[in-house]
Design an enzyme around this catalytic site. Structure first.
Site, PDB file in Angstrom:
ATOM      1  N   LYS A  79      -2.810   4.953  -0.835  1.00 16.80           N
ATOM      2  CA  LYS A  79      -3.648   6.013  -0.297  1.00 16.80           C
ATOM      3  C   LYS A  79      -5.124   5.670  -0.333  1.00 16.80           C
ATOM      4  O   LYS A  79      -5.843   5.844   0.634  1.00 16.80           O
ATOM      5  CB  LYS A  79      -3.372   7.299  -1.075  1.00 16.80           C
ATOM      6  N   TRP A 120      -0.258  -0.995  -7.240  1.00 17.41           N
ATOM      7  CA  TRP A 120      -0.279  -1.532  -5.877  1.00 17.41           C
ATOM      8  C   TRP A 120      -0.761  -2.958  -6.035  1.00 17.41           C
ATOM      9  O   TRP A 120      -1.929  -3.194  -6.383  1.00 17.41           O
ATOM     10  CB  TRP A 120      -1.235  -0.716  -5.005  1.00 17.41           C
ATOM     11  N   LYS A 164      -1.157   6.270  13.308  1.00 21.65           N
ATOM     12  CA  LYS A 164      -0.147   7.084  12.600  1.00 21.65           C
ATOM     13  C   LYS A 164       1.244   6.525  12.845  1.00 21.65           C
ATOM     14  O   LYS A 164       2.037   6.388  11.914  1.00 21.65           O
ATOM     15  CB  LYS A 164      -0.168   8.516  13.110  1.00 21.65           C
ATOM     16  N   ASN A 218      -7.175  -0.479 -13.098  1.00 19.95           N
ATOM     17  CA  ASN A 218      -7.298  -0.410 -11.634  1.00 19.95           C
ATOM     18  C   ASN A 218      -8.485  -1.258 -11.231  1.00 19.95           C
ATOM     19  O   ASN A 218      -9.503  -1.248 -11.921  1.00 19.95           O
ATOM     20  CB  ASN A 218      -7.589   1.027 -11.174  1.00 19.95           C
ATOM     21  N   GLY A 219      -8.393  -1.908 -10.086  1.00 19.93           N
ATOM     22  CA  GLY A 219      -9.529  -2.716  -9.616  1.00 19.93           C
ATOM     23  C   GLY A 219      -9.157  -4.183  -9.603  1.00 19.93           C
ATOM     24  O   GLY A 219      -7.982  -4.551  -9.716  1.00 19.93           O
ATOM     25  N   HIS A 234      -7.279  -4.168  32.884  1.00 21.31           N
ATOM     26  CA  HIS A 234      -7.963  -5.366  32.382  1.00 21.31           C
ATOM     27  C   HIS A 234      -7.086  -6.134  31.401  1.00 21.31           C
ATOM     28  O   HIS A 234      -7.592  -6.955  30.637  1.00 21.31           O
ATOM     29  CB  HIS A 234      -9.304  -4.964  31.741  1.00 21.31           C
ATOM     30  N   ARG A 291      -0.928   6.584  -4.732  1.00 23.77           N
ATOM     31  CA  ARG A 291      -2.003   5.591  -4.833  1.00 23.77           C
ATOM     32  C   ARG A 291      -1.462   4.160  -4.941  1.00 23.77           C
ATOM     33  O   ARG A 291      -2.218   3.199  -4.828  1.00 23.77           O
ATOM     34  CB  ARG A 291      -2.875   5.891  -6.049  1.00 23.77           C
ATOM     35  N   GLU A 297       1.818   3.110  11.153  1.00 27.76           N
ATOM     36  CA  GLU A 297       1.727   3.223   9.694  1.00 27.76           C
ATOM     37  C   GLU A 297       3.024   3.749   9.080  1.00 27.76           C
ATOM     38  O   GLU A 297       3.476   3.250   8.058  1.00 27.76           O
ATOM     39  CB  GLU A 297       0.569   4.183   9.402  1.00 27.76           C
ATOM     40  N   CYS A 327      -3.517   1.995  -7.137  1.00 32.40           N
ATOM     41  CA  CYS A 327      -2.995   2.080  -8.493  1.00 32.40           C
ATOM     42  C   CYS A 327      -3.418   3.416  -9.111  1.00 32.40           C
ATOM     43  O   CYS A 327      -4.424   3.989  -8.741  1.00 32.40           O
ATOM     44  CB  CYS A 327      -3.480   0.962  -9.393  1.00 32.40           C
ATOM     45  N   GLU A 387      -5.975   6.926  16.906  1.00 30.60           N
ATOM     46  CA  GLU A 387      -5.463   7.569  15.698  1.00 30.60           C
ATOM     47  C   GLU A 387      -3.953   7.808  15.825  1.00 30.60           C
ATOM     48  O   GLU A 387      -3.199   7.612  14.867  1.00 30.60           O
ATOM     49  CB  GLU A 387      -6.233   8.882  15.448  1.00 30.60           C
TER      50      GLU A 387
END
Ligand code: M6R
Length: 610
Positions: A605, A75, A487, A100-101, A506, A27, A490, A2, A483
């Site tokens: 983000k 968000w 990417k 926010n929070g 395995h 955000r 995502e 947010c 990574e």
């Protein structure tokens, strides 16, 4: 998560708030809203589901005059993304709040507010703040004291801005667990959850501390600490570049940030290497005295930053000769763990506000680590303020939700830390010299690697109809495979798994068929022959491979394998160099898939909630 923007000014602020939201949209981008006190003394609010552009269009069709306002991009945590759940939330027609929070005791507060006669119009935890402030205003004379009384009742995390229609000369802001910054203008003041939002209007900022409540008017900012005592917080000139929030010539922030890597690496190295050594003060003023005694490193981080830690574990143990553990912050904080002697705690975070990493740091500080160091990109962030030492990454603002330049700069910072700790342990002078020279060669090497973009773009076509993929690497390249997979999933939503190539037989070998592209990172190192055997295992099962290989690794393209040569580089920096082709691959695949590259679905983000 947010984003918050607020302003108290003489001029109309709606456009300033909207531009601030646009800059903070990375955000959170489920919905957005704005509230302004009009010259007629009304509190006018507009909210829209979706991107900030939806809200901007709405404001442009119903212009909002007024010098005091607040705005938010959301968000969703409590309550689905919807217009009703979008901020600002109001109590009656007087009080408006952005937040926010997460307010953890919102249910209990909601019940008691209902009993007091308040009707709720959203499913959010935030709405309780608006009604509580309204209720407290019946017991207190000022908005400031009503907000102070309100925050005493809140459990959880908040960065919040409150305005009252009846007094447009001020807003009151409060911070606990969610950052807020105050921007100083000429006869006007601004508030935001990130200074980036306010760079078009000011470069002078004060960061609120945990527990601070501040009353902000056009001419004054009065800050009170957690005990209600007046305090001053330093006002500092921002070092963030003015155009940090712009895409420049690029279509997406992600592509801009991928291409910024040579410069970001240059910047992070600048002034931090002298006479063939890493300068220990890069990690903080008294770092030398602390780093010389380190015998164990405990790394804590999330997501991409965690992958940087996994690479560093190989480096610490191989070059510095100190043991190293790496753990995901959300696991570390809920697990009983053992602290080794002379153990340095290292957190890694682009944002410096990731809730789990911050909570893990706070916990670790009680546990007896010799010191804490953060590798972080955001000056003044919570991790920087609460750690004993900080390596400031200087990567520049990273706006694309998919982390790119922050990762490679984190790796460079970690390699420097290996140098600074290693020279007091197993790193001999010759190897230290080689490490430092390799670091210095990075900007040019990355520039060279970016030239692969066109070939990778062509390769990406092959992924257009794929739903799954497997990334393989060995040694310090296995976290690079992880990574690469992160990417791709995502931003393209293609299911991507990563394995240390030795693990293939395995289990994951069962997945191999022509529909499962296998991406391999293959630098020319001592594990190359082992990796080649793994490649043969895939080939024998009819798998299709895409191999990013060192020129001297002697792979050649055929029906089952497409080989792309990566410029030859020193083994110290190979994990950094091999990251770039994987970033480019995920970017181009996402373009083909038509996804929202910079703001992928369901993500934000900076993850400031647990
Ligand atoms: O700001 P941080 O580095 O602490 O963020 C940690 C993760 O949330 C972050 O790296 C995330 O995994 C990225 N979006 C991945 O690209």
């Amino acid at each position: 998560m947010c984003g918050i923007v607020g302003a108290v000014a003489q001029r109309d602020v709606a456009e300033i708030l909207l531009e601030g939201l646009r800059r903070l949209e990375y955000r959170g981008y489920d919905s957005a809203g704005i509230a302004v006190t009009t010259p007629e003394g009304e509190l006018k609010r507009l909210r829209r589901l979706g991107k900030v552009q939806e809200l901007t269009d709405a404001v442009h069709s119903q212009p909002m005059a007024g010098g005091t306002g607040i705005a938010h991009t959301r968000w969703a945590t409590h309550g689905e993304p919807s217009e009703a759940n979008a901020h600002p939330h109001m109590s009656g027609s007087d009080i408006a709040v952005v937040h926010n929070g997460i307010i953890e005791n919102h249910e209990a507060l909601r019940e008691s507010l209902k009993e007091a006669g308040y009707a709720f119009t959203s499913q959010t935890d935030t709405e309780v703040i608006a009604h509580l402030v309204d209720l407290e205003l019946t017991r207190h004379d000022t908005l400031l004291s009503a907000v102070q009384a309100t925050v005493k009742q809140l459990e959880g995390a908040y960065g919040t801005v409150v305005m009252d229609r009846r007094d447009p000369s001020r807003v009151v802001v409060a911070r606990s667990g969610s950052p807020l910054v105050i921007g100083y203008g000429m006869g006007e003041h601004f508030i935001a959850s990130d200074q980036l939002a306010l760079l078009p209007v000011t470069r002078r900022f004060a960061f609120l501390e945990e527990g601070d409540v501040a009353e902000v008017t056009r001419f004054d900012v009065n800050i009170f600490d957690v005990n209600g005592d007046p305090v001053t917080r330093d006002v500092k000139e921002s070092e963030v570049s003015h155009d940090a929030g712009d895409k420049g010539q690029y279509r997406h922030y992600m592509m801009k940030e991928i291409h910024e890597q040579p410069v970001a690496l240059q910047r992070t190295l600048e002034g931090r290497i002298a006479n063939g050594h890493v300068v220990a003060s890069a990690f903080g003023e008294n770092a030398e005295a602390l780093l010389k005694d380190v015998k164990h490193v405990q790394i804590i981080a999330c997501g991409t930053s965690y992958h940087a830690g996994l690479v560093a574990r190989y480096w610490f143990e191989q070059w510095a000769g100190v043991s190293c553990n790496v753990e995901i912050a959300s696991e570390f904080r809920y697990r009983r763990s053992h602290v080794f002697e002379n153990s340095l705690l290292v957190t890694i975070s682009q944002s410096g506000e990731t809730a789990d990493t911050l909570a893990a740091l706070r916990l670790a500080k009680e546990m007896g680590y010799m010191a804490s160091l953060t590798i972080c990109n955001v000056p003044g962030s919570s991790l920087v303020r609460e750690s004993d030492m900080a390596y400031m990454m200087k990567a520049g603002a990273e706006i694309g939700v998919a982390s790119t330049k922050a990762f490679t700069v984190q790796l460079a910072g970690l390699l420097m830390l290996v140098g600074a700790i290693g020279r007091h342990n197993a790193l001999d002078a010759q190897t230290e010299h080689a490490l430092v020279s390799a670091l210095q060669s990075l900007p040019a090497k990355l520039e060279q690697t970016l030239a692969m973009a066109e070939d990778i773009e062509a390769l990406a076509e092959d992924f257009a109809d794929k739903h799954h993929s497997l990334f393989l690497g060995r040694g310090e390249q296995s976290p690079i495979a992880m990574e690469g997979a992160l990417k791709l999933k995502e931003i393209s939503y293609i299911h991507a798994e990563a394995y240390a190539a030795g693990e293939l037989k395995h289990g994951p070998l069962a997945l191999i068929d022509a529909e499962m592209p296998v991406i391999v990172v293959a630098p020319n190192n001592e594990l190359l022959e082992k990796l080649k055997s793994n490649v043969e295992e895939v080939r024998a099962r009819g798998g299709l491979m895409y191999v990013f290989a060192d020129t001297n690794a002697h792979f050649s393209s055929d029906d089952t394998m497409k080989v792309l040569n990566v410029p030859h580089c020193d083994e110290f920096i190979a994990p950094i160099v091999y990251t770039l082709p994987l970033q480019l691959l995920s970017y181009y695949v996402a373009l083909i898939k038509g996804t929202d590259v910079d703001q992928p679905r369901n993500l934000a983000k900076s993850v400031t909630v647990e």
